[in-house]
Design a protein around this motif. Structure first.
Motif, mmCIF file in Angstrom:
data_model
loop_
_atom_site.group_PDB
_atom_site.id
_atom_site.type_symbol
_atom_site.label_atom_id
_atom_site.label_comp_id
_atom_site.label_asym_id
_atom_site.label_seq_id
_atom_site.Cartn_x
_atom_site.Cartn_y
_atom_site.Cartn_z
ATOM 1 N N LEU A 113 47.576 -16.106 41.977
ATOM 2 C CA LEU A 113 46.808 -16.050 40.734
ATOM 3 C C LEU A 113 46.962 -14.692 40.053
ATOM 4 C CD1 LEU A 113 43.487 -17.890 41.715
ATOM 5 C CD2 LEU A 113 45.209 -18.655 40.064
ATOM 6 N N ALA A 114 46.919 -13.621 40.842
ATOM 7 C CA ALA A 114 47.073 -12.275 40.275
ATOM 8 C C ALA A 114 48.477 -12.073 39.714
ATOM 9 C CB ALA A 114 46.774 -11.226 41.344
ATOM 10 N N ILE A 115 49.476 -12.667 40.384
ATOM 11 C CA ILE A 115 50.871 -12.520 39.937
ATOM 12 C C ILE A 115 51.135 -13.331 38.681
ATOM 13 C CG2 ILE A 115 53.266 -13.095 40.529
ATOM 14 C CD1 ILE A 115 52.508 -12.468 43.471
ATOM 15 N N ASP A 116 50.634 -14.563 38.628
ATOM 16 C CA ASP A 116 50.996 -15.507 37.568
ATOM 17 C C ASP A 116 50.132 -15.408 36.314
ATOM 18 O OD1 ASP A 116 52.887 -16.431 39.328
ATOM 19 O OD2 ASP A 116 51.701 -18.159 39.995
ATOM 20 N N SER A 117 48.958 -14.785 36.376
ATOM 21 C CA SER A 117 48.063 -14.763 35.220
ATOM 22 C C SER A 117 48.576 -13.790 34.157
ATOM 23 C CB SER A 117 46.654 -14.346 35.655
ATOM 24 O OG SER A 117 46.614 -12.951 35.912
ATOM 25 N N ASP A 118 47.965 -13.857 32.965
ATOM 26 C CA ASP A 118 48.362 -12.941 31.895
ATOM 27 C C ASP A 118 47.316 -11.853 31.659
ATOM 28 O OD1 ASP A 118 46.311 -14.354 30.722
ATOM 29 O OD2 ASP A 118 47.277 -14.485 28.762
ATOM 30 N N MET A 119 46.359 -11.689 32.574
ATOM 31 C CA MET A 119 45.333 -10.652 32.386
ATOM 32 C C MET A 119 45.937 -9.268 32.623
ATOM 33 S SD MET A 119 43.115 -10.954 35.860
ATOM 34 C CE MET A 119 43.940 -10.855 37.443
ATOM 35 N N GLY A 120 45.299 -8.271 32.055
ATOM 36 C CA GLY A 120 45.804 -6.914 32.135
ATOM 37 C C GLY A 120 45.796 -6.353 33.551
ATOM 38 N N MET A 121 46.946 -5.872 34.001
ATOM 39 C CA MET A 121 47.080 -5.169 35.273
ATOM 40 C C MET A 121 48.098 -4.059 35.081
ATOM 41 S SD MET A 121 46.981 -8.095 38.280
ATOM 42 C CE MET A 121 47.463 -6.887 39.520
ATOM 43 N N GLY B 69 55.733 14.564 40.750
ATOM 44 C CA GLY B 69 54.508 14.460 39.969
ATOM 45 C C GLY B 69 54.676 13.726 38.655
ATOM 46 N N SER B 70 55.930 13.426 38.259
ATOM 47 C CA SER B 70 56.154 12.636 37.041
ATOM 48 C C SER B 70 55.513 11.257 37.198
ATOM 49 C CB SER B 70 57.650 12.484 36.763
ATOM 50 O OG SER B 70 58.233 13.719 36.423
ATOM 51 N N VAL B 71 55.044 10.706 36.084
ATOM 52 C CA VAL B 71 54.296 9.447 36.122
ATOM 53 C C VAL B 71 55.001 8.356 35.330
ATOM 54 C CG1 VAL B 71 52.090 8.320 35.577
ATOM 55 C CG2 VAL B 71 52.109 10.704 36.360
ATOM 56 N N ILE B 72 55.170 7.209 35.966
ATOM 57 C CA ILE B 72 55.677 6.012 35.289
ATOM 58 C C ILE B 72 54.585 4.946 35.406
ATOM 59 C CG2 ILE B 72 57.432 4.203 35.263
ATOM 60 C CD1 ILE B 72 59.366 6.177 36.554
ATOM 61 N N GLU B 73 54.207 4.370 34.272
ATOM 62 C CA GLU B 73 53.178 3.325 34.263
ATOM 63 C C GLU B 73 53.757 2.049 33.668
ATOM 64 O OE1 GLU B 73 49.114 6.014 33.754
ATOM 65 O OE2 GLU B 73 50.017 5.087 31.990
ATOM 66 N N ILE B 74 53.616 0.959 34.395
ATOM 67 C CA ILE B 74 54.076 -0.338 33.901
ATOM 68 C C ILE B 74 52.875 -1.277 33.869
ATOM 69 C CG2 ILE B 74 55.616 -2.284 34.292
ATOM 70 C CD1 ILE B 74 57.658 -0.432 35.411
ATOM 71 N N THR B 75 52.557 -1.733 32.664
ATOM 72 C CA THR B 75 51.327 -2.487 32.423
ATOM 73 C C THR B 75 51.635 -3.879 31.902
ATOM 74 O OG1 THR B 75 50.201 -0.423 31.837
ATOM 75 C CG2 THR B 75 49.103 -2.472 31.224
ATOM 76 N N ARG B 76 50.956 -4.861 32.473
ATOM 77 C CA ARG B 76 51.016 -6.216 31.917
ATOM 78 C C ARG B 76 49.870 -6.352 30.932
ATOM 79 N NH1 ARG B 76 50.388 -10.728 36.173
ATOM 80 N NH2 ARG B 76 48.260 -9.989 36.166
ATOM 81 N N THR C 214 53.094 -9.474 28.070
ATOM 82 C CA THR C 214 53.934 -8.384 27.584
ATOM 83 C C THR C 214 53.929 -7.268 28.614
ATOM 84 O OG1 THR C 214 53.525 -8.865 25.244
ATOM 85 C CG2 THR C 214 54.261 -6.641 25.776
ATOM 86 N N LEU C 215 55.112 -6.855 29.052
ATOM 87 C CA LEU C 215 55.230 -5.792 30.039
ATOM 88 C C LEU C 215 55.577 -4.489 29.308
ATOM 89 C CD1 LEU C 215 54.996 -5.757 33.190
ATOM 90 C CD2 LEU C 215 57.483 -5.573 33.229
ATOM 91 N N GLN C 216 54.657 -3.557 29.377
ATOM 92 C CA GLN C 216 54.848 -2.260 28.701
ATOM 93 C C GLN C 216 55.200 -1.188 29.725
ATOM 94 O OE1 GLN C 216 51.561 0.503 27.190
ATOM 95 N NE2 GLN C 216 52.268 -0.395 25.264
ATOM 96 N N THR C 217 56.208 -0.397 29.413
ATOM 97 C CA THR C 217 56.643 0.674 30.309
ATOM 98 C C THR C 217 56.446 2.030 29.640
ATOM 99 O OG1 THR C 217 58.318 -0.755 31.317
ATOM 100 C CG2 THR C 217 58.570 1.612 31.641
ATOM 101 N N VAL D 254 58.446 3.438 26.440
ATOM 102 C CA VAL D 254 59.892 3.247 26.329
ATOM 103 C C VAL D 254 60.261 1.789 26.096
ATOM 104 C CG1 VAL D 254 60.416 5.272 27.740
ATOM 105 C CG2 VAL D 254 60.189 3.053 28.843
ATOM 106 N N SER D 255 59.335 0.849 26.362
ATOM 107 C CA SER D 255 59.646 -0.552 26.087
ATOM 108 C C SER D 255 58.397 -1.417 26.110
ATOM 109 C CB SER D 255 60.659 -1.106 27.108
ATOM 110 O OG SER D 255 60.067 -1.223 28.388
ATOM 111 N N ASN D 256 58.463 -2.500 25.355
ATOM 112 C CA ASN D 256 57.476 -3.579 25.385
ATOM 113 C C ASN D 256 58.270 -4.881 25.424
ATOM 114 O OD1 ASN D 256 54.591 -2.550 25.036
ATOM 115 N ND2 ASN D 256 55.608 -1.484 23.348
ATOM 116 N N VAL D 257 58.247 -5.553 26.561
ATOM 117 C CA VAL D 257 59.040 -6.777 26.725
ATOM 118 C C VAL D 257 58.103 -7.967 26.885
ATOM 119 C CG1 VAL D 257 60.794 -7.955 28.091
ATOM 120 C CG2 VAL D 257 60.881 -5.456 27.831
#
Length: 258
Positions: free
Chosen positions: A133-141, A198-205, A210-213, A220-223
């Motif tokens: 459910l956590a993998i397949d849903s479209d809620m923000g993570m 210490g550099s930070v990469i954030e990938i948000t659903r 929409t996957l934002q990086t 750098v991207s919104n897919v």
């Protein structure tokens, strides 16, 4: 008997004496002095707002034990830290720590999702259905990655990301791999971006699949792709996760939401 001589006092001095006596008796303060703030009070007024601001910024953190990296337990948008872990990669036969990560989610949305889709009483341990459910849903993570390997380059990140995401897509689709879709996620990130410890990469659903990086807070991207979103979180919560302990902790964090 000598006559008593009364000394005459000028009228201006009499007025001054009377004014001083009235102030002393009534404890009166001149209008300009009533609004005057003591230096100590001025200092307190200047310090107080800064102290309140500092208090607001004090957010508890959780430390990823294998790397010592700390993650805030709450983000500015309300997402809560659900789990921490570490990504390790084999380089020249050695297991090298690449980055620490924290998985964040919206407790209220997770609670609604679980209660509406899982029947019966609260489970006693995490189940595959909960992870799916956590993998397949479209809620923000969101997954926040903090680099711990000093020799990492943007080109290496792209290569490893493409490999991991490609393998995840194959598992979900039964063998199909979409290179063009995968390249959209990190392909726009410049190779000139410097990655230090210490550099930070954030990938948000984001809602709507929409996957934002972000790399060092730069988008750098919104897919927009349901498959990409599912495949990305499958790397952390699927059958063969990057860190099994982190996946287990994420599952356990869902149990109190029922």
């Amino acid at each position: 008997m000598a006559p008593v001589v009364e000394e005459s006092v000028p009228k201006e001095e009499v007025k001054d004496l009377k004014a001083k006596e009235e102030v002393k008796e009534g404890e009166k303060v001149a209008p300009e002095e009533e609004n005057k703030v003591a230096p100590e009070e001025e200092k307190a007024a200047e310090i107080a707002p800064k102290e309140e601001l500092v208090e607001e910024e004090k957010i508890p953190t959780e430390v990823e034990p294998k790397t010592g990296v700390a993650f805030p337990t709450k983000l500015h948008d309300g997402k809560r830290l659900k789990s921490v872990g570490m990504r390790k990669k084999s380089i020249l036969g050695l297991g090298v720590k690449i980055y620490a990560f924290g998985i964040y989610g919206d407790n209220e949305k997770l609670k609604e999702l679980l209660s509406s889709r899982i029947a019966g009483g609260p489970p006693t341990k995490p189940t595959k259905e909960m992870y799916d459910l956590a993998i397949d849903s479209d809620m923000g993570m969101m997954v926040r990655m903090i680099i711990v390997f000093a020799g990492l380059t943007m080109n290496m990140v792209k290569k490893n990301f493409d490999e991991g995401l490609g393998a995840s897509i194959k598992k979900l689709t039964g063998g199909r791999k979409d290179e063009n879709l995968i390249n959209k996620v990190m392909g726009a990130a410049s190779d000139n971006i410097k990655l230090t410890t210490g550099s930070v990469i954030e990938i948000t659903r984001l809602p709507g699949f929409t996957l934002q990086t972000k790399v060092n807070d730069e988008v750098v991207s919104n897919v927009e792709s349901e498959l990409i979103c599912r495949a990305y979180f499958h790397m952390y919560l699927g059958d063969d996760p990057f860190d099994k302990d982190a996946k287990e902790k994420f599952g356990k964090s869902l149990l109190p939401l029922f």
